[in-house]
Write a protein that holds these residues in place. Structure first.
Motif, PDB file in Angstrom:
ATOM      1  N   VAL A  50     -20.264  57.725 -11.410  1.00 17.81           N
ATOM      2  CA  VAL A  50     -21.292  56.873 -11.858  1.00 17.81           C
ATOM      3  C   VAL A  50     -22.013  55.360 -11.816  1.00 17.81           C
ATOM      4  O   VAL A  50     -23.284  54.943 -12.378  1.00 17.81           O
ATOM      5  CB  VAL A  50     -22.231  58.440 -13.195  1.00 17.81           C
ATOM      6  N   ARG A  52     -19.792  53.824 -12.011  1.00 20.25           N
ATOM      7  CA  ARG A  52     -18.959  52.615 -11.287  1.00 20.25           C
ATOM      8  C   ARG A  52     -18.246  51.433 -12.398  1.00 20.25           C
ATOM      9  O   ARG A  52     -17.648  50.407 -12.544  1.00 20.25           O
ATOM     10  CB  ARG A  52     -20.216  51.142 -11.062  1.00 20.25           C
ATOM     11  N   GLN A 196     -14.594  54.371  -6.398  1.00 23.22           N
ATOM     12  CA  GLN A 196     -15.362  54.075  -6.554  1.00 23.22           C
ATOM     13  C   GLN A 196     -15.034  52.650  -5.385  1.00 23.22           C
ATOM     14  O   GLN A 196     -15.797  52.400  -4.523  1.00 23.22           O
ATOM     15  CB  GLN A 196     -15.211  52.622  -7.424  1.00 23.22           C
ATOM     16  N   TRP A 199     -16.476  56.674  -2.658  1.00 27.64           N
ATOM     17  CA  TRP A 199     -17.728  56.895  -2.995  1.00 27.64           C
ATOM     18  C   TRP A 199     -18.829  55.703  -3.396  1.00 27.64           C
ATOM     19  O   TRP A 199     -17.810  54.997  -4.920  1.00 27.64           O
ATOM     20  CB  TRP A 199     -18.323  58.039  -3.820  1.00 27.64           C
ATOM     21  N   ALA A 200     -19.763  55.564  -2.551  1.00 23.30           N
ATOM     22  CA  ALA A 200     -20.629  54.778  -3.635  1.00 23.30           C
ATOM     23  C   ALA A 200     -21.632  55.273  -4.231  1.00 23.30           C
ATOM     24  O   ALA A 200     -22.700  54.147  -5.514  1.00 23.30           O
ATOM     25  CB  ALA A 200     -20.782  53.241  -2.571  1.00 23.30           C
ATOM     26  N   GLU A 201     -22.905  56.019  -4.459  1.00 20.14           N
ATOM     27  CA  GLU A 201     -23.810  56.750  -4.970  1.00 20.14           C
ATOM     28  C   GLU A 201     -22.988  58.224  -5.754  1.00 20.14           C
ATOM     29  O   GLU A 201     -22.310  58.323  -5.646  1.00 20.14           O
ATOM     30  CB  GLU A 201     -24.560  56.856  -3.789  1.00 20.14           C
ATOM     31  N   PRO A 202     -24.075  58.402  -7.244  1.00 18.38           N
ATOM     32  CA  PRO A 202     -23.534  58.835  -7.723  1.00 18.38           C
ATOM     33  C   PRO A 202     -24.104  60.840  -6.651  1.00 18.38           C
ATOM     34  O   PRO A 202     -23.371  61.654  -7.162  1.00 18.38           O
ATOM     35  CB  PRO A 202     -24.754  59.224  -8.685  1.00 18.38           C
ATOM     36  N   SER A 203     -24.906  60.894  -5.964  1.00 17.19           N
ATOM     37  CA  SER A 203     -25.176  62.034  -4.857  1.00 17.19           C
ATOM     38  C   SER A 203     -24.381  62.291  -3.839  1.00 17.19           C
ATOM     39  O   SER A 203     -23.562  63.223  -3.616  1.00 17.19           O
ATOM     40  CB  SER A 203     -26.229  61.347  -4.106  1.00 17.19           C
ATOM     41  N   GLU A 204     -22.878  61.363  -4.575  1.00 24.91           N
ATOM     42  CA  GLU A 204     -21.916  61.733  -3.404  1.00 24.91           C
ATOM     43  C   GLU A 204     -21.016  62.599  -4.357  1.00 24.91           C
ATOM     44  O   GLU A 204     -19.639  62.823  -3.565  1.00 24.91           O
ATOM     45  CB  GLU A 204     -21.257  60.484  -3.145  1.00 24.91           C
TER      46      GLU A 204
END
Length: 388
Positions: A50, A52, A196, A199-204
């Motif tokens: 979240v 990063r 990091q 995964w790139a996004e909090p949705s993941e």
């Protein structure tokens, strides 16, 4: 990556020593450790995904007071640096012991070669390559130890009974060690940074959580297989003082295959942890000092290279592998509460995490885990000091 980091020779040694001395009685400790590790590692992964930021960076920015900030940075670097260096010696010694048992060639020769190969893998600076190599070795390790456990034919009724908590006399030191070999302080730093890369996004976050739980439960099953193997093979009360001889002692009771499987697993455990411990130390140090987390940068390589070098030098000085490894596990069990408290503190900062801060339930669970490890750490220190 998480499983590769905490399933090392420390796990093999501590679980084997525990199974040989207390049979199946402390299996419950592994179950507790798995749950506790999932709770803390999920926080660490959520922080990295979240915000990063790594845990080191988050801690560095938490305190406005320059003295408090400097103290937190010093604590992170000293605790993680010393911890990973202590682990590294045990990682290299343990992996070398597995190779020595397989080949008959001395551990003294294999230890620097293991350090060299780990250094070459890290020097590539290619995270995906490092991850794939470690995943392959974890699969090899899992197969080896689970197959060895099946070959020795454990008492399934006694295994089930081991999930009922009990604390046999003289077992507290090893309980702390088993928890310390699973809930590893430097793994919290490694995980916050490594997510990091994947995964790139909090949705993941749901996928990340699934991955985290699967990795930790899988690692816990490996630990359980090692303890069960030792409990099935050795009479209760047996003392193990040679990490390589653990594999040799399987042969007359379970055959050559068990010896080979255990030795291969020990090598894989050593090499994976010999690679991840320096990497975790570099991530933690870079984050605490505000450096860029670049696997190819000179400063980043200097940190992991120093940890690796200390481990190699320590491994050739003639220390007993079992003593070095057990010391590292217990030292981690004592230092872990400090890192856990820092993590829970950061996980309640809305400026960093927004709506992804800890829920009250997560804070309670994290607090319970921290209190347990604090109690165990204090009791262990008092026991070592002769108070108990």
């Amino acid at each position: 990556m998480v499983a590769a980091a905490f399933i090392g020779p420390g796990t093999v040694t501590t679980a084997s020593v525990t199974g040989a001395r207390f049979g199946y009685a402390l299996i419950w400790t592994i179950a507790f450790s798995i749950v506790a590790t999932v709770i803390l590692q999920e926080m660490s992964a959520r922080l990295g995904l979240v915000s990063r930021e790594g845990l080191g960076e988050a801690l560095r920015t938490q305190f406005d007071n320059p003295i408090a900030s400097a103290a937190s940075i010093a604590l992170v670097i000293s605790a993680i640096g010393i911890g990973t260096a202590a682990y590294e010696a045990g990682n290299i010694l343990g992996g070398a012991a597995g190779l020595a048992t397989l080949t008959g060639v001395s551990e003294t020769l294999w230890a620097p070669l293991m350090g060299l190969f780990a250094g070459v893998l890290l020097f590539t600076g290619r995270y995906k390559l490092i991850e794939k190599a470690l995943v392959g070795l974890v699969v090899l390790m899992a197969f080896s130890f689970l197959a060895a456990a099946l070959l020795v034919g454990p008492d399934l009724g006694a295994v089930a009974g081991g999930f009922v908590p009990s604390v046999p006399e003289g077992s507290l030191f090893l309980i702390t060690g088993l928890i310390g070999t699973t809930i590893v302080g430097y793994n919290l730093f490694l995980h916050a940074s490594s997510v990091q890369e994947r995964w790139a996004e909090p949705s993941e976050l749901p996928e990340c959580r699934t991955d985290t739980i699967a990795s930790i439960v899988g690692g816990g099953v490996i630990t359980l297989a090692i303890l069960v193997t030792a409990a099935a093979v050795f009479p209760v009360g047996t003392s193990i003082d040679d990490v390589g001889r653990m594999a040799q002692q399987l042969e007359p009771l379970a055959g050559t295959h068990a010896k080979v499987l255990f030795s291969v697993g020990l090598f894989a455990a050593g090499f994976t942890s010999a690679t991840t411990a320096p990497l975790a130390g570099a991530y933690a140090t870079a984050g605490a000092l505000g450096w860029e987390r670049d696997l190819t940068s000179t400063r980043f390589r200097a940190v992991w290279g120093t940890i690796l070098l200390v481990g190699v030098l320590s491994s050739v000085l003639g220390y007993s592998p079992v003593e070095v490894i057990l010391f590292a596990q217990v030292a981690n069990g004592v230092l872990l509460p400090i890192v856990a408290l820092f993590l829970i503190y950061v996980m309640n900062d809305r400026d960093i995490l927004g709506n992804y801060t800890n829920s009250p339930a997560q804070n309670v669970l994290g607090g319970i885990v921290t209190l347990v490890v604090v109690w165990l750490g204090v009791r262990t220190l008092l026991e070592v000091a002769g108070v108990f």
